[in-house]
Design a protein around this motif. Structure first.
Motif, PDB file in Angstrom:
ATOM      1  N   PRO A 155       3.516  -7.792  -3.001  1.00  0.00           N
ATOM      2  CA  PRO A 155       3.237  -6.492  -2.649  1.00  0.00           C
ATOM      3  C   PRO A 155       3.337  -6.267  -1.404  1.00  0.00           C
ATOM      4  O   PRO A 155       2.589  -6.997  -0.441  1.00  0.00           O
ATOM      5  CB  PRO A 155       1.998  -6.156  -3.280  1.00  0.00           C
ATOM      6  CG  PRO A 155       1.648  -7.181  -4.339  1.00  0.00           C
ATOM      7  CD  PRO A 155       2.383  -8.439  -3.888  1.00  0.00           C
ATOM      8  N   VAL A 156       4.038  -5.374  -0.563  1.00  0.00           N
ATOM      9  CA  VAL A 156       4.479  -5.155   0.434  1.00  0.00           C
ATOM     10  C   VAL A 156       3.182  -4.939   1.650  1.00  0.00           C
ATOM     11  O   VAL A 156       3.106  -5.420   2.769  1.00  0.00           O
ATOM     12  CB  VAL A 156       5.513  -3.936   0.800  1.00  0.00           C
ATOM     13  CG1 VAL A 156       5.729  -3.717   2.244  1.00  0.00           C
ATOM     14  CG2 VAL A 156       6.819  -4.599   0.296  1.00  0.00           C
ATOM     15  N   ILE A 157       2.495  -3.812   1.240  1.00  0.00           N
ATOM     16  CA  ILE A 157       1.074  -3.557   2.031  1.00  0.00           C
ATOM     17  C   ILE A 157       0.277  -4.899   2.176  1.00  0.00           C
ATOM     18  O   ILE A 157      -0.026  -5.054   3.321  1.00  0.00           O
ATOM     19  CB  ILE A 157       0.728  -2.202   1.521  1.00  0.00           C
ATOM     20  CG1 ILE A 157       1.299  -1.159   1.436  1.00  0.00           C
ATOM     21  CG2 ILE A 157      -0.720  -2.106   2.318  1.00  0.00           C
ATOM     22  CD1 ILE A 157       2.139  -0.610   2.896  1.00  0.00           C
ATOM     23  N   PRO A 158      -0.005  -5.464   1.160  1.00  0.00           N
ATOM     24  CA  PRO A 158      -1.226  -6.505   1.397  1.00  0.00           C
ATOM     25  C   PRO A 158      -0.484  -7.656   2.096  1.00  0.00           C
ATOM     26  O   PRO A 158      -1.087  -8.230   2.877  1.00  0.00           O
ATOM     27  CB  PRO A 158      -1.396  -6.985   0.090  1.00  0.00           C
ATOM     28  CG  PRO A 158      -1.046  -5.685  -0.987  1.00  0.00           C
ATOM     29  CD  PRO A 158      -0.092  -5.114  -0.132  1.00  0.00           C
ATOM     30  N   ALA A 159       0.875  -7.772   2.005  1.00  0.00           N
ATOM     31  CA  ALA A 159       1.549  -8.798   2.823  1.00  0.00           C
ATOM     32  C   ALA A 159       1.701  -8.804   4.376  1.00  0.00           C
ATOM     33  O   ALA A 159       1.489  -9.681   4.888  1.00  0.00           O
ATOM     34  CB  ALA A 159       2.906  -9.218   2.129  1.00  0.00           C
ATOM     35  N   VAL A 160       1.896  -7.385   4.532  1.00  0.00           N
ATOM     36  CA  VAL A 160       1.844  -7.010   6.142  1.00  0.00           C
ATOM     37  C   VAL A 160       0.647  -7.086   6.793  1.00  0.00           C
ATOM     38  O   VAL A 160       0.617  -7.489   7.897  1.00  0.00           O
ATOM     39  CB  VAL A 160       2.323  -5.437   6.130  1.00  0.00           C
ATOM     40  CG1 VAL A 160       2.193  -4.873   7.562  1.00  0.00           C
ATOM     41  CG2 VAL A 160       4.084  -5.221   5.714  1.00  0.00           C
ATOM     42  N   LYS A 161      -0.256  -6.656   5.871  1.00  0.00           N
ATOM     43  CA  LYS A 161      -1.653  -6.738   6.227  1.00  0.00           C
ATOM     44  C   LYS A 161      -2.065  -8.381   6.778  1.00  0.00           C
ATOM     45  O   LYS A 161      -2.839  -8.544   7.461  1.00  0.00           O
ATOM     46  CB  LYS A 161      -2.778  -6.304   5.315  1.00  0.00           C
ATOM     47  CG  LYS A 161      -2.399  -4.620   5.646  1.00  0.00           C
ATOM     48  CD  LYS A 161      -3.537  -4.014   4.739  1.00  0.00           C
ATOM     49  CE  LYS A 161      -4.780  -3.611   5.834  1.00  0.00           C
ATOM     50  NZ  LYS A 161      -5.658  -2.832   5.240  1.00  0.00           N
ATOM     51  N   VAL A 162      -1.496  -9.301   5.756  1.00  0.00           N
ATOM     52  CA  VAL A 162      -1.811 -10.557   5.917  1.00  0.00           C
ATOM     53  C   VAL A 162      -1.140 -11.247   7.226  1.00  0.00           C
ATOM     54  O   VAL A 162      -1.881 -11.673   7.909  1.00  0.00           O
ATOM     55  CB  VAL A 162      -1.170 -11.510   4.940  1.00  0.00           C
ATOM     56  CG1 VAL A 162      -0.904 -12.917   5.250  1.00  0.00           C
ATOM     57  CG2 VAL A 162      -2.125 -11.080   3.628  1.00  0.00           C
ATOM     58  N   MET A 163      -0.003 -10.679   7.580  1.00  0.00           N
ATOM     59  CA  MET A 163       0.457 -10.957   8.834  1.00  0.00           C
ATOM     60  C   MET A 163      -0.119 -10.332   9.939  1.00  0.00           C
ATOM     61  O   MET A 163      -0.186 -11.213  11.170  1.00  0.00           O
ATOM     62  CB  MET A 163       2.130 -10.748   8.577  1.00  0.00           C
ATOM     63  CG  MET A 163       2.855 -11.474   7.715  1.00  0.00           C
ATOM     64  SD  MET A 163       2.640 -13.135   7.692  1.00  0.00           S
ATOM     65  CE  MET A 163       3.124 -13.650   9.301  1.00  0.00           C
TER      66      MET A 163
END
Length: 196
Positions: free
Chosen positions: A147-155
């Motif tokens: 899921p894009v939003i959680p993935a961006v937040k991980v980075m």
């Protein structure tokens, strides 16, 4: 507020162009003389409601000066290219970084980009100079496995060292530790080297 990023209504699916035109018209009418600077938001992966190019043209004709641009996060280059040809006099922003440099070379104005939060220089070069970066394009494919939003937040959490960035609001869920590690490893593989 200078601009409003306005996605189509998304509760009902498979609505026709006339219905979408009616909805946007009602929003613009309700805004009255304050209706200006609207960026139409094409993000069918989320809304399941694509914005036809003909709809954008109809809205522009019916409400001169209201539609300032389009943010295209559809991930479909043929649509992006047609959008640039048909409405290149508007501000066209790309949300899928794989198409960013190419769109800039064809008259696009840049991006509203999640990846700009953690590969700032690379995205800036793509948005300002139309310079391709295969690493960015490959990393988008890695991000899209999650899921894009959680993935961006991980980075962002990884870049800042601040794990508070891992928090997301329901109904989204934080990425599991294994996914975070895999994403970080993919990033390290791609960005440990100079641009290709």
């Amino acid at each position: 507020v200078r601009h409003i990023l306005l996605a189509p209504p998304s509760y009902f699916k498979n609505v026709g162009e006339d219905g979408l035109f009616g909805w946007f018209s009602a929003v613009f009418a309700a805004l009255g003389p304050l209706a200006r600077g609207v960026l139409l938001y094409n993000i069918p992966s989320v809304t399941m409601v694509p914005l036809p190019l003909s709809l954008i043209g109809r809205l522009r004709a019916a409400f001169p000066g209201v539609v300032a641009g389009v943010k295209d996060s559809g991930g479909d280059w043929s649509y992006s290219e047609a959008l640039l040809r048909a409405h290149g006099d508007l501000v066209i922003l790309i949300g899928d970084e794989r198409h960013l440099a190419r769109s800039v070379r064809q008259g696009g104005h840049g991006a509203i980009s999640g990846m700009a939060n953690f590969v700032t220089g690379e995205i800036r070069a793509m948005a300002e100079d139309g310079r391709d970066d295969a690493r960015v394009e490959r990393f988008v494919l890695e991000l899209l496995k999650y899921p894009v939003i959680p993935a961006v937040k991980v980075m962002v959490a990884r870049k800042t060292g601040d794990e508070r960035w891992l928090a997301v609001r329901p109904p989204l869920e934080p990425m599991a530790s294994q996914g975070r590690q895999q994403l970080a490893a993919a990033y390290d593989r791609l960005f440990a080297t100079e641009p290709a």
